[in-house]
Design a protein around this motif. Structure first.
Motif, PDB file in Angstrom:
ATOM      1  N   PHE A 181       0.884  -1.416  -0.040  1.00 38.05           N
ATOM      2  CA  PHE A 181      -0.240   0.516   0.034  1.00 38.05           C
ATOM      3  C   PHE A 181       0.939   0.849   0.100  1.00 38.05           C
ATOM      4  CE2 PHE A 181      -1.821   3.423   2.697  1.00 38.05           C
ATOM      5  CZ  PHE A 181      -2.365   3.919   1.706  1.00 38.05           C
ATOM      6  N   ILE A 182       1.678   1.853   1.100  1.00 36.03           N
ATOM      7  CA  ILE A 182       2.765   2.359   0.586  1.00 36.03           C
ATOM      8  C   ILE A 182       3.359   2.794  -0.211  1.00 36.03           C
ATOM      9  CG2 ILE A 182       4.962   3.823   2.069  1.00 36.03           C
ATOM     10  CD1 ILE A 182       4.065   2.429   4.512  1.00 36.03           C
ATOM     11  N   SER A 183       4.088   1.694  -1.116  1.00 37.66           N
ATOM     12  CA  SER A 183       4.407   2.422  -2.085  1.00 37.66           C
ATOM     13  C   SER A 183       3.730   2.798  -3.876  1.00 37.66           C
ATOM     14  CB  SER A 183       5.405   0.378  -2.870  1.00 37.66           C
ATOM     15  OG  SER A 183       4.664  -0.179  -2.767  1.00 37.66           O
ATOM     16  N   LEU A 184       2.864   1.752  -3.203  1.00 37.94           N
ATOM     17  CA  LEU A 184       1.508   2.140  -4.817  1.00 37.94           C
ATOM     18  C   LEU A 184       1.385   3.787  -4.109  1.00 37.94           C
ATOM     19  CD1 LEU A 184      -0.296   1.200  -7.066  1.00 37.94           C
ATOM     20  CD2 LEU A 184      -1.733   0.828  -4.757  1.00 37.94           C
ATOM     21  N   GLN A 185       1.002   4.559  -2.769  1.00 35.21           N
ATOM     22  CA  GLN A 185       1.127   4.992  -2.902  1.00 35.21           C
ATOM     23  C   GLN A 185       1.388   6.433  -3.216  1.00 35.21           C
ATOM     24  OE1 GLN A 185      -2.590   6.573  -2.451  1.00 35.21           O
ATOM     25  NE2 GLN A 185      -2.250   4.088  -2.225  1.00 35.21           N
ATOM     26  N   LEU A 186       3.036   6.022  -2.663  1.00 41.88           N
ATOM     27  CA  LEU A 186       4.190   6.942  -2.868  1.00 41.88           C
ATOM     28  C   LEU A 186       4.204   7.194  -5.337  1.00 41.88           C
ATOM     29  CD1 LEU A 186       7.322   5.320  -0.116  1.00 41.88           C
ATOM     30  CD2 LEU A 186       5.415   8.049  -1.053  1.00 41.88           C
ATOM     31  N   SER A 232       6.398   0.267   7.299  1.00 42.73           N
ATOM     32  CA  SER A 232       5.318  -1.248   6.862  1.00 42.73           C
ATOM     33  C   SER A 232       5.800  -2.069   8.595  1.00 42.73           C
ATOM     34  CB  SER A 232       5.318  -2.458   5.950  1.00 42.73           C
ATOM     35  OG  SER A 232       6.857  -3.453   5.902  1.00 42.73           O
ATOM     36  N   ARG A 233       6.903  -3.131   8.927  1.00 40.18           N
ATOM     37  CA  ARG A 233       7.339  -3.271   9.517  1.00 40.18           C
ATOM     38  C   ARG A 233       8.012  -1.513  11.828  1.00 40.18           C
ATOM     39  NH1 ARG A 233      11.651  -4.727   6.235  1.00 40.18           N
ATOM     40  NH2 ARG A 233      12.791  -2.618   7.205  1.00 40.18           N
ATOM     41  N   GLN A 234       7.166  -1.099  11.222  1.00 32.44           N
ATOM     42  CA  GLN A 234       7.151  -0.014  12.849  1.00 32.44           C
ATOM     43  C   GLN A 234       5.840  -0.068  13.078  1.00 32.44           C
ATOM     44  OE1 GLN A 234       9.644   1.082  13.531  1.00 32.44           O
ATOM     45  NE2 GLN A 234      10.621   0.039  11.742  1.00 32.44           N
ATOM     46  N   ILE A 235       6.195  -0.153  14.368  1.00 34.12           N
ATOM     47  CA  ILE A 235       4.588  -0.897  15.033  1.00 34.12           C
ATOM     48  C   ILE A 235       3.478  -0.120  15.521  1.00 34.12           C
ATOM     49  CG2 ILE A 235       3.534  -1.977  18.045  1.00 34.12           C
ATOM     50  CD1 ILE A 235       6.313  -3.369  18.318  1.00 34.12           C
ATOM     51  N   HIS A 269     -10.684  -4.336   3.700  1.00 36.58           N
ATOM     52  CA  HIS A 269      -9.649  -3.939   4.970  1.00 36.58           C
ATOM     53  C   HIS A 269      -8.986  -5.422   5.830  1.00 36.58           C
ATOM     54  CE1 HIS A 269      -9.105   0.222   3.111  1.00 36.58           C
ATOM     55  NE2 HIS A 269     -10.574   0.023   2.458  1.00 36.58           N
ATOM     56  N   GLY A 270      -9.646  -6.600   5.383  1.00 31.98           N
ATOM     57  CA  GLY A 270      -9.536  -7.643   6.673  1.00 31.98           C
ATOM     58  C   GLY A 270     -10.709  -7.193   7.620  1.00 31.98           C
ATOM     59  N   PRO A 271     -11.061  -8.450   7.961  1.00 29.06           N
ATOM     60  CA  PRO A 271     -11.495  -8.691   9.193  1.00 29.06           C
ATOM     61  C   PRO A 271     -11.366  -7.354  10.850  1.00 29.06           C
ATOM     62  CG  PRO A 271     -10.964 -10.258   8.834  1.00 29.06           C
ATOM     63  CD  PRO A 271      -9.848  -9.197   7.741  1.00 29.06           C
ATOM     64  N   ALA A 272     -10.083  -7.197  10.672  1.00 27.36           N
ATOM     65  CA  ALA A 272      -9.734  -6.652  11.626  1.00 27.36           C
ATOM     66  C   ALA A 272      -9.523  -5.111  10.998  1.00 27.36           C
ATOM     67  CB  ALA A 272      -8.316  -7.036  12.731  1.00 27.36           C
ATOM     68  N   LEU A 273      -9.716  -4.641   9.579  1.00 29.38           N
ATOM     69  CA  LEU A 273      -9.560  -3.480   9.322  1.00 29.38           C
ATOM     70  C   LEU A 273      -7.966  -3.462   9.573  1.00 29.38           C
ATOM     71  CD1 LEU A 273     -12.829  -1.919  10.786  1.00 29.38           C
ATOM     72  CD2 LEU A 273     -11.867  -2.757   8.103  1.00 29.38           C
ATOM     73  N   LEU A 274      -7.640  -4.173   9.632  1.00 30.33           N
ATOM     74  CA  LEU A 274      -5.575  -3.969   9.896  1.00 30.33           C
ATOM     75  C   LEU A 274      -4.243  -3.661   8.402  1.00 30.33           C
ATOM     76  CD1 LEU A 274      -4.807  -5.907  12.611  1.00 30.33           C
ATOM     77  CD2 LEU A 274      -4.939  -3.705  12.686  1.00 30.33           C
ATOM     78  N   GLY A 275      -6.322  -4.280   7.102  1.00 36.33           N
ATOM     79  CA  GLY A 275      -5.031  -3.205   6.016  1.00 36.33           C
ATOM     80  C   GLY A 275      -4.850  -4.530   5.038  1.00 36.33           C
ATOM     81  N   LEU A 276      -4.776  -5.131   3.973  1.00 33.10           N
ATOM     82  CA  LEU A 276      -4.031  -6.142   3.094  1.00 33.10           C
ATOM     83  C   LEU A 276      -3.789  -5.953   1.610  1.00 33.10           C
ATOM     84  CD1 LEU A 276      -7.981  -7.894   3.263  1.00 33.10           C
ATOM     85  CD2 LEU A 276      -5.389  -8.999   4.678  1.00 33.10           C
ATOM     86  N   GLN A 277      -2.417  -6.533   1.842  1.00 36.20           N
ATOM     87  CA  GLN A 277      -1.723  -5.776   0.268  1.00 36.20           C
ATOM     88  C   GLN A 277      -1.631  -4.419   0.523  1.00 36.20           C
ATOM     89  OE1 GLN A 277      -3.631  -8.996  -2.055  1.00 36.20           O
ATOM     90  NE2 GLN A 277      -1.675 -10.731  -1.786  1.00 36.20           N
ATOM     91  N   HIS A 278      -2.684  -4.336  -1.200  1.00 40.51           N
ATOM     92  CA  HIS A 278      -2.510  -3.098  -1.603  1.00 40.51           C
ATOM     93  C   HIS A 278      -3.582  -2.140  -0.605  1.00 40.51           C
ATOM     94  CE1 HIS A 278      -5.172  -4.426  -3.732  1.00 40.51           C
ATOM     95  NE2 HIS A 278      -5.461  -3.176  -4.254  1.00 40.51           N
ATOM     96  N   ILE A 279      -4.693  -2.941   0.096  1.00 52.32           N
ATOM     97  CA  ILE A 279      -5.530  -2.029   0.750  1.00 52.32           C
ATOM     98  C   ILE A 279      -4.690  -1.539   1.969  1.00 52.32           C
ATOM     99  CG2 ILE A 279      -7.924  -2.200   1.617  1.00 52.32           C
ATOM    100  CD1 ILE A 279      -8.132  -4.198  -1.187  1.00 52.32           C
ATOM    101  N   PRO A 280      -4.684  -0.425   2.094  1.00 50.72           N
ATOM    102  CA  PRO A 280      -4.296   0.063   3.746  1.00 50.72           C
ATOM    103  C   PRO A 280      -4.890  -0.347   4.985  1.00 50.72           C
ATOM    104  CG  PRO A 280      -6.102   1.909   3.198  1.00 50.72           C
ATOM    105  CD  PRO A 280      -5.791   0.414   2.346  1.00 50.72           C
ATOM    106  N   GLY A 287      -6.604   2.357  14.152  1.00 49.95           N
ATOM    107  CA  GLY A 287      -6.423   3.041  14.800  1.00 49.95           C
ATOM    108  C   GLY A 287      -5.495   4.762  14.220  1.00 49.95           C
ATOM    109  N   GLN A 288      -6.299   4.885  12.519  1.00 56.30           N
ATOM    110  CA  GLN A 288      -6.333   5.465  11.598  1.00 56.30           C
ATOM    111  C   GLN A 288      -6.465   7.636  11.835  1.00 56.30           C
ATOM    112  OE1 GLN A 288      -3.269   7.499   9.854  1.00 56.30           O
ATOM    113  NE2 GLN A 288      -3.526   6.015   8.268  1.00 56.30           N
ATOM    114  N   GLN A 289      -6.037   8.149  11.560  1.00 61.94           N
ATOM    115  CA  GLN A 289      -6.405   9.846  11.878  1.00 61.94           C
ATOM    116  C   GLN A 289      -7.416  10.019  11.529  1.00 61.94           C
ATOM    117  OE1 GLN A 289      -5.013  11.788  14.406  1.00 61.94           O
ATOM    118  NE2 GLN A 289      -2.698  10.962  14.589  1.00 61.94           N
TER     119      GLN A 289
END
Length: 199
Positions: free
Chosen positions: A64-69, A102-105, A134-145, A149-151
């Motif tokens: 997702f991050i690389s796609l947005q960049l 993506s590795r940051q907590i 976005h996944g059952p817990a809304l934590l994102g999947l592949q190219h989907i954010p 906890g987002q702002q």
């Protein structure tokens, strides 16, 4: 040599072990890529934004991050703060930044969902298929954010952008999903998502 609970030796051993693990953690700390230092000025330490209008990057899927960049670099997605810095990024640098953030907590969310919006927000997330993409817990999947906890202000702005067609949407799914959202739905959904644990 044996250590009895009363002679203080046990506490010394525990303290020594704790110091060892702290030292190991410090040695194992991931170096911050040079380009990421510039990102953290706006997106916060480790990509955990403290600015309500700017998104957190910590724990977002790398794809997702690389796609947005890439979208910012190519001009498909426009933002006065992102378009210029992204314009000079190579593909390798985009991938490095994406992998790092993506590795940051993710930090625990600072936003608290209004009690009346917990069940209403969950219902909207299911009704409009947020949990499917976005996944059952809304934590994102592949190219989907990751949305959890987002702002809060950032989420509202993006949902309004998708609804109005001013936010870039590669496959049209978000633009389509947002069309049926009322202003109140957007408020409730953003309130719910922003209060979810980002871990």
């Amino acid at each position: 040599m044996s250590v009895s609970p009363g002679d203080g030796g046990g506490a010394a051993i525990i303290a020594a072990a704790l110091s060892f693990f702290i030292a190991c953690a410090a040695l194992a700390a991931e170096p911050v890529p040079r380009k990421a230092e510039a990102c953290t000025v706006c997106h916060g330490p480790g990509g955990n934004s403290t600015n309500p209008i700017l998104p957190s990057l910590a724990g977002q899927p790398a794809q997702f991050i690389s796609l947005q960049l890439f979208l910012f670099r190519e001009g498909n997605r426009k933002d006065p703060q992102m378009s210029l810095p992204a314009s000079s990024l190579s593909n390798a640098e985009m991938n490095e930044l994406a992998a790092y953030f993506s590795r940051q907590i993710p930090a625990a969310p600072s936003h608290k969902t209004a009690p009346e919006n917990v069940s209403a927000g969950r219902r909207l997330a299911e009704q409009f298929h947020c949990v499917q993409c976005h996944g059952p817990a809304l934590l994102g999947l592949q190219h989907i954010p990751r949305l959890a906890g987002q702002q809060f202000a950032y989420l509202k702005t993006q949902l309004r952008g998708f609804k109005s067609g001013t936010r870039a949407d590669m496959d049209g799914n978000m633009t389509s999903a947002a069309q049926s959202l009322s202003d109140n739905d957007i408020e409730v959904l953003a309130d719910y998502l922003s209060g979810l644990s980002g871990r």
